[in-house]
Write an enzyme that holds these catalytic residues in place. Structure first.
Site, PDB file in Angstrom:
ATOM      1  N   SER A  58      -0.701   6.543  -7.190  1.00  0.00           N
ATOM      2  CA  SER A  58      -1.426   6.617  -5.925  1.00  0.00           C
ATOM      3  C   SER A  58      -2.624   5.693  -5.967  1.00  0.00           C
ATOM      4  O   SER A  58      -3.155   5.385  -7.039  1.00  0.00           O
ATOM      5  CB  SER A  58      -1.926   8.039  -5.703  1.00  0.00           C
ATOM      6  OG  SER A  58      -2.899   8.326  -6.678  1.00  0.00           O
ATOM      7  N   LYS A  59      -3.038   5.292  -4.775  1.00  0.00           N
ATOM      8  CA  LYS A  59      -4.139   4.332  -4.695  1.00  0.00           C
ATOM      9  C   LYS A  59      -5.454   4.923  -5.179  1.00  0.00           C
ATOM     10  O   LYS A  59      -6.394   4.199  -5.463  1.00  0.00           O
ATOM     11  CB  LYS A  59      -4.258   3.788  -3.278  1.00  0.00           C
ATOM     12  CG  LYS A  59      -4.570   4.852  -2.253  1.00  0.00           C
ATOM     13  CD  LYS A  59      -4.549   4.250  -0.860  1.00  0.00           C
ATOM     14  CE  LYS A  59      -4.786   5.346   0.161  1.00  0.00           C
ATOM     15  NZ  LYS A  59      -4.337   5.048   1.476  1.00  0.00           N
TER      16      LYS A  59
END
Ligand code: GLU
Length: 501
Positions: A269-270
């Site tokens: 995930s970012k």
């Protein structure tokens, strides 16, 4: 009961694979990983690699995304044989141009009793969903419209009531068809009980298909032999298998690839890793290094290739990669390792090639032109050019506290506000017209003056209290890198706070 081996695509079928990204934002490293595997699979078997754009979810559609997908996959060397931009015999390859096809197919299912019209309103569905959640039941459509009489349906249609079309998942209980089994080429047989499979919407009330219907119809019409996609789609596969059966179509082979993970093993995930391919391109990663790194995820390459250096080219992957050796445990996307590998690739270049890469990727003409246009009115000697622009060429810009902390604000509220700025910027188009009002609106909501608001962001992005105009600079620097800079700033502050405790 379905015999999956009998119904899977036979080994004689011509090999055709596809990736089917949705243009919902920056192209994702996961798309590159799945793209790489599909590319290798096709090239190893003299097959065709298709790029299909799944753009039927209009609420998440981002107009610039499709071109970014094309550019970043080509940058990585993963060219496709058929797709929206190159054409091919099974087009159009953009789902929004195929809506009539899906409607016709939804009608086929209605006529066969494999799907039904649902007139429930979003409000009615929401009431049921809340009740199910309160009762700790998985949210599922309760089947309200499943047994409407032809007369009731006629009346609803005549009254102009909007409707969706739902898949009629076979009844469960003692019935023999109470489950669907399919074969995953990496995991073997997988069975889903039908009481865990929802009567999925296939066609929305606006006439657009959902992912499930469009994906199956297209994979069939485009003669896809092998569906190679990420593990997160496994739970959708029983719905797809039911659709193939309802249409009476041959079922493709399914390969669900392990999900890339953050260091803590959560899904990539970012928040924990940059995930945009644009970020990697603009931050000076070499495509060869990124491809090599993705090829190390999940196994598949023999460990002794090139004396166990873990370094290999795309051509070597096509030559040696073994799909059945892929390990399904989640591979870790370890940025430290990617950086090491990128360094190895930089050192492999001849001095002249290295110089050319620096010139084009760090000091590219376009980039310099944009930066110099911000500087012409701001310097007196050319030697000063670097003073205000070094942040454009640096990777690690972490401002000290006396630069980012205003005297009127404490650390906690400042970091909370920076977190809010990040959330706003993530959701904003990267243009002056969009950025300025979005940031100002946030400032008004949180009672931060324009000056405080922009000063904090300037400190985070440029590392300094003085810079060329902030929004113009951020636009030149790019969305992916700007957001990464804010995330890294917040991460660094979190670490500092933890050390102090
Ligand atoms: N549109 C889906 C995605 O965004 C495609 C999944 C599949 O390959 O079936 O990944």
């Amino acid at each position: 009961m379905l015999d999956p081996i009998m119904t899977s695509a036979s080994s004689e079928t011509a090999i055709r694979v596809r990736i089917a990204p949705s243009p919902t934002g920056d192209p994702h490293v996961g798309t590159a990983y799945i793209g790489l595997l599909n590319y290798i699979y096709a090239r190893q078997r003299s097959g065709k690699f298709v790029l299909r754009i799944e753009d039927t979810d209009r609420t998440r559609f981002v107009p610039t995304s499709e071109q970014m997908i094309f550019d970043s996959l080509r940058w990585l060397g993963l060219g496709w044989d058929e797709g929206p931009d190159v054409g091919g015999p099974f087009g159009p390859y953009r789902q929004s141009e195929r809506t009539e096809i899906y409607r016709e197919h939804a009608d086929i299912l209605l006529n066969r009793g494999k799907a039904y019209r649902c007139f429930c309103t979003p409000e009615e569905l929401e009431v049921v969903r809340k009740q199910q959640i309160a009762a700790k039941l998985p949210p599922r459509y309760p089947g309200t419209c499943r047994h409407l009489s032809a007369e009731q349906i006629g009346q609803n249609l005549a009254a102009g009531k909007p409707c969706t079309i739902r898949l009629a998942v076979p009844p469960h209980g003692a019935d023999l068809t109470s489950s669907t089994t399919f074969r995953d080429e990496l995991r073997g047989q997988i069975t889903f009980e039908h009481n865990n499979v929802d009567d999925q919407i296939l066609l929305k009330s606006d006439g657009f298909p959902t992912y499930h219907l469009a994906n199956v119809v297209d994979d069939h019409l485009m003669q896809i032999s092998d569906v190679i996609r990420a593990e997160e789609w496994i739970s959708s596969t029983p719905k797809h298998v039911l659709l193939y059966k309802a249409f009476g179509w041959q079922i493709p082979r399914f390969w669900h690839m392990p999900l890339l993970r953050n260091l803590d093993k959560s899904k990539i995930s970012k928040r924990k890793n940059p995930v945009s391919l644009i970020y990697y391109r603009d931050s000076g990663y070499l495509p060869e290094a990124l491809i090599n790194f993705l090829g190390l995820m999940g196994g598949g390459m023999p460990a002794d290739i090139n004396d166990g250096t873990e370094q290999f080219t795309l051509a070597e992957m096509v030559e040696h990669f073994v799909f059945t050796d892929i390990r399904v445990g989640g591979p870790v996307f370890d940025l430290t390792k990617l950086k090491w590998l990128n360094g190895e690739y930089l050192r492999k270049l001849t001095p002249e090639d290295f110089f050319q890469v620096v010139r084009s990727r760090v000091f590219g003409d376009d980039y310099l032109r944009q930066i110099s246009s911000l500087m012409q009115t701001r310097i007196e000697t050319l030697a000063q050019f670097g003073d205000l622009t070094s942040f454009f060429f640096s990777d690690n810009v972490i401002p000290p506290q006396d630069v980012f902390l205003s005297k009127k604000r404490n650390l906690e509220e400042t970091l909370n506000f920076a977190q809010d700025q990040l959330a706003v910027l993530e959701a904003t188009d990267w243009t002056h017209d969009a950025l300025e009002p979005a940031l100002k609106k946030l400032g008004e909501e949180k009672s931060w003056s324009v000056k405080e608001n922009f000063m904090l962001l300037r400190a985070i992005i440029t590392g300094s209290t003085m810079s060329p105009p902030l929004l113009e600079s951020m636009i030149v620097f790019g969305k992916a890198r700007s957001l990464d800079r804010i995330r890294r700033f917040l991460e660094a502050q979190k670490k500092l706070a933890a050390q102090k405790k």
